[in-house]
Design a protein around this motif. Structure first.
Motif, PDB file in Angstrom:
ATOM      1  N   MET A 140      65.921  11.109  47.442  1.00 14.45           N
ATOM      2  CA  MET A 140      66.341  12.299  48.170  1.00 14.45           C
ATOM      3  C   MET A 140      65.503  12.488  49.425  1.00 14.45           C
ATOM      4  SD  MET A 140      68.190  14.952  48.707  1.00 14.45           S
ATOM      5  CE  MET A 140      69.120  15.382  47.247  1.00 14.45           C
ATOM      6  N   GLY A 141      64.186  12.224  49.313  1.00 11.82           N
ATOM      7  CA  GLY A 141      63.340  12.316  50.492  1.00 11.82           C
ATOM      8  C   GLY A 141      63.660  11.237  51.506  1.00 11.82           C
ATOM      9  N   TRP A 142      63.800  10.008  51.029  1.00 15.00           N
ATOM     10  CA  TRP A 142      64.054   8.889  51.933  1.00 15.00           C
ATOM     11  C   TRP A 142      65.460   8.952  52.539  1.00 15.00           C
ATOM     12  CZ3 TRP A 142      65.963   3.646  49.812  1.00 15.00           C
ATOM     13  CH2 TRP A 142      66.263   2.781  50.874  1.00 15.00           C
ATOM     14  N   MET A 143      66.488   8.964  51.693  1.00 19.82           N
ATOM     15  CA  MET A 143      67.867   8.935  52.199  1.00 19.82           C
ATOM     16  C   MET A 143      68.390  10.330  52.548  1.00 19.82           C
ATOM     17  SD  MET A 143      69.966   6.158  49.953  1.00 19.82           S
ATOM     18  CE  MET A 143      69.658   4.402  50.099  1.00 19.82           C
ATOM     19  N   GLY A 144      68.199  11.282  51.634  1.00 16.87           N
ATOM     20  CA  GLY A 144      68.749  12.612  51.870  1.00 16.87           C
ATOM     21  C   GLY A 144      68.154  13.272  53.090  1.00 16.87           C
ATOM     22  N   ASP A 145      66.817  13.305  53.155  1.00 16.30           N
ATOM     23  CA  ASP A 145      66.170  13.914  54.312  1.00 16.30           C
ATOM     24  C   ASP A 145      66.254  13.011  55.537  1.00 16.30           C
ATOM     25  OD1 ASP A 145      65.257  16.439  53.191  1.00 16.30           O
ATOM     26  OD2 ASP A 145      63.948  15.228  51.946  1.00 16.30           O
TER      27      ASP A 145
ATOM     28  N   PHE B 260      58.182  14.656  57.775  1.00 19.71           N
ATOM     29  CA  PHE B 260      57.239  14.513  56.658  1.00 19.71           C
ATOM     30  C   PHE B 260      57.996  14.271  55.360  1.00 19.71           C
ATOM     31  CE2 PHE B 260      55.981  17.498  53.195  1.00 19.71           C
ATOM     32  CZ  PHE B 260      55.059  16.683  52.562  1.00 19.71           C
ATOM     33  N   HIS B 261      59.093  14.993  55.161  1.00 16.53           N
ATOM     34  CA  HIS B 261      59.876  14.840  53.939  1.00 16.53           C
ATOM     35  C   HIS B 261      60.405  13.410  53.811  1.00 16.53           C
ATOM     36  CE1 HIS B 261      60.908  19.445  54.082  1.00 16.53           C
ATOM     37  NE2 HIS B 261      59.609  19.196  53.981  1.00 16.53           N
TER      38      HIS B 261
ATOM     39  N   TYR C 259      60.121   7.873  51.411  1.00 19.38           N
ATOM     40  CA  TYR C 259      60.094   6.417  51.591  1.00 19.38           C
ATOM     41  C   TYR C 259      58.849   5.825  50.929  1.00 19.38           C
ATOM     42  CZ  TYR C 259      60.392   1.850  53.827  1.00 19.38           C
ATOM     43  OH  TYR C 259      60.482   0.493  54.060  1.00 19.38           O
ATOM     44  N   ASP C 260      57.722   6.524  51.055  1.00 17.89           N
ATOM     45  CA  ASP C 260      56.486   6.023  50.434  1.00 17.89           C
ATOM     46  C   ASP C 260      56.618   6.000  48.915  1.00 17.89           C
ATOM     47  OD1 ASP C 260      53.540   5.345  50.557  1.00 17.89           O
ATOM     48  OD2 ASP C 260      53.444   7.205  49.385  1.00 17.89           O
ATOM     49  N   ALA C 261      57.232   7.037  48.336  1.00 24.97           N
ATOM     50  CA  ALA C 261      57.426   7.049  46.884  1.00 24.97           C
ATOM     51  C   ALA C 261      58.351   5.921  46.442  1.00 24.97           C
ATOM     52  CB  ALA C 261      57.993   8.406  46.447  1.00 24.97           C
ATOM     53  N   MET C 262      59.395   5.644  47.231  1.00 26.81           N
ATOM     54  CA  MET C 262      60.292   4.529  46.923  1.00 26.81           C
ATOM     55  C   MET C 262      59.575   3.195  47.066  1.00 26.81           C
ATOM     56  SD  MET C 262      63.205   5.521  45.823  1.00 26.81           S
ATOM     57  CE  MET C 262      64.303   4.120  46.016  1.00 26.81           C
TER      58      MET C 262
ATOM     59  N   LEU D 127      57.621   2.531  43.919  1.00 24.75           N
ATOM     60  CA  LEU D 127      58.499   2.137  42.815  1.00 24.75           C
ATOM     61  C   LEU D 127      59.054   0.728  43.022  1.00 24.75           C
ATOM     62  CD1 LEU D 127      60.517   5.455  42.353  1.00 24.75           C
ATOM     63  CD2 LEU D 127      58.751   4.540  40.820  1.00 24.75           C
ATOM     64  N   ALA D 128      59.465   0.411  44.239  1.00 30.65           N
ATOM     65  CA  ALA D 128      60.069  -0.894  44.529  1.00 30.65           C
ATOM     66  C   ALA D 128      59.069  -2.029  44.364  1.00 30.65           C
ATOM     67  CB  ALA D 128      60.643  -0.902  45.941  1.00 30.65           C
ATOM     68  N   ASN D 129      57.787  -1.703  44.477  1.00 31.09           N
ATOM     69  CA  ASN D 129      56.745  -2.718  44.316  1.00 31.09           C
ATOM     70  C   ASN D 129      56.016  -2.590  42.977  1.00 31.09           C
ATOM     71  OD1 ASN D 129      56.404  -4.272  47.054  1.00 31.09           O
ATOM     72  ND2 ASN D 129      56.731  -2.131  47.624  1.00 31.09           N
ATOM     73  N   GLY D 130      56.625  -1.839  42.058  1.00 33.01           N
ATOM     74  CA  GLY D 130      55.992  -1.610  40.763  1.00 33.01           C
ATOM     75  C   GLY D 130      56.496  -2.551  39.687  1.00 33.01           C
ATOM     76  N   THR D 131      56.574  -2.043  38.485  1.00 31.54           N
ATOM     77  CA  THR D 131      57.044  -2.843  37.354  1.00 31.54           C
ATOM     78  C   THR D 131      58.545  -3.084  37.465  1.00 31.54           C
ATOM     79  OG1 THR D 131      57.534  -0.899  36.005  1.00 31.54           O
ATOM     80  CG2 THR D 131      55.274  -1.761  35.918  1.00 31.54           C
ATOM     81  N   GLU D 132      59.042  -3.972  36.634  1.00 29.03           N
ATOM     82  CA  GLU D 132      60.492  -4.226  36.637  1.00 29.03           C
ATOM     83  C   GLU D 132      61.256  -2.945  36.307  1.00 29.03           C
ATOM     84  OE1 GLU D 132      63.849  -7.121  34.507  1.00 29.03           O
ATOM     85  OE2 GLU D 132      61.720  -7.295  33.981  1.00 29.03           O
TER      86      GLU D 132
END
Length: 309
Positions: free
Chosen positions: A120-125, A156-157, A162-165, A168-173
């Motif tokens: 929501m922050g990355w795409m929505g905002d 900022f939003h 994007y940072d939160a994504m 996640l994208a670089n985390g566990t499977e």
């Protein structure tokens, strides 16, 4: 009404201020757009606010609290701009609660996982920024000035989303799958945030002619797609559109059709969470009635000399 003065100001690219003469249709058009935007901000607090207690770290909780507080402030800026056109906040809220005024359909979808908050922050905002930056040059001055402030905070939003994504994208499977699932579910609602195709929009042509809008819905949607696709590629995520492809001749991405039947059903009150969102908004308004009544009574006593401020 000095219509010639209004037309001259519009033709010269100058702003219309509350004290300027303006056609009633212009006033109604600006008021409709500002109200829809203001309502979107305060309804939009709900799905993200629900995740504050479940955010994965104190760092993310603090960010989300700040973001939700921003949205409350954005709503107040915009209600203030709308009041300059002669409709007070109380009347606008009554129209929202009764369904006479609308808000963005993107806020009628459920947030199932933490990745939904991030997307929501990355795409929505991100979509909101593309839509709102041109509004800082809107022909109605109070709206344009409110948007200049709002867009700074929206950036900022988008960055925090994007940072939160990215995390996640670089985390566990499991985290990567969660991120991809959120993208799959939110891509079309994010594109629909720009409104219906211009051929189906009853307001675009007149809003463009009056300088209320600077770009059409379809132009803004295309700009967002062109910006968002490379970001998704950088994250290693896939946009859920089999027809998405770069068109070198156009200099833009081509994309597949959207489900406009779903959009219009959402607009007309059949969104997945429409009843829930409106019910919570009405309940919050009623729960706060005693505060508004107490404040009004106190102000009345001050005005009549019964109390010293």
């Amino acid at each position: 009404m000095d219509t010639n003065t209004f037309e001259t100001l519009i033709a010269e690219g100058k702003t219309i201020e509350p004290h300027d003469p303006m056609p009633e249709d212009f006033r109604r058009s600006v008021l409709r757009q500002i109200a829809q935007h203001a309502h979107s901000e305060i309804i939009g607090m709900q799905p993200e606010g629900n995740w504050i207690s479940r955010a994965p770290s104190l760092y993310r909780k603090a960010i989300l609290i700040a973001k939700v507080q921003d949205e409350a402030g954005h709503g107040l800026y915009l209600y203030g701009a709308a009041e300059s056109l002669g409709m007070d906040q109380g009347e606008m809220l009554e129209r929202l609660h009764s369904g006479q005024q609308k808000y963005s359909t993107i806020f009628n979808y459920p947030m199932l996982t933490w990745a939904d908050v991030a997307v929501m922050g990355w795409m929505g905002d991100g979509a909101a920024i593309v839509n709102q930056v041109p509004l800082s040059r809107c022909s109605y001055g109070p709206y344009a000035r409110a948007m200049a402030r709002i867009c700074k905070e929206e950036s900022f939003h988008q960055r925090q989303g994007y940072d939160a994504m990215r995390v996640l994208a670089n985390g566990t499977e499991e985290q990567r799958n969660m991120a991809q699932d959120a993208v799959n579910r939110w891509w079309q609602p994010s594109l629909m945030l720009f409104g219906p195709p211009d051929t189906d929009s009853p307001n675009t042509a007149r809003s463009m002619a009056w300088g209320i809008k600077r770009h059409t819905n379809d132009e803004l949607r295309q700009r967002f797609i062109d910006l968002c696709v490379p970001q998704a590629e950088a994250l290693g995520l896939t946009i859920p559109d089999e027809e998405l492809i770069w068109d070198a001749e156009r200099g833009h991405y081509n994309s597949g059709p959207l489900d406009w039947d779903e959009f219009w059903a959402n607009v007309n009150g059949a969104g997945p969470c429409t009843r829930e969102r409106l019910a919570r908004r009405v309940a919050a308004h009623e729960d706060g009635r005693w505060v508004r009544e107490a404040a009004a009574a106190y102000e009345h006593q001050i005005e009549n000399g019964a109390l010293v401020s």
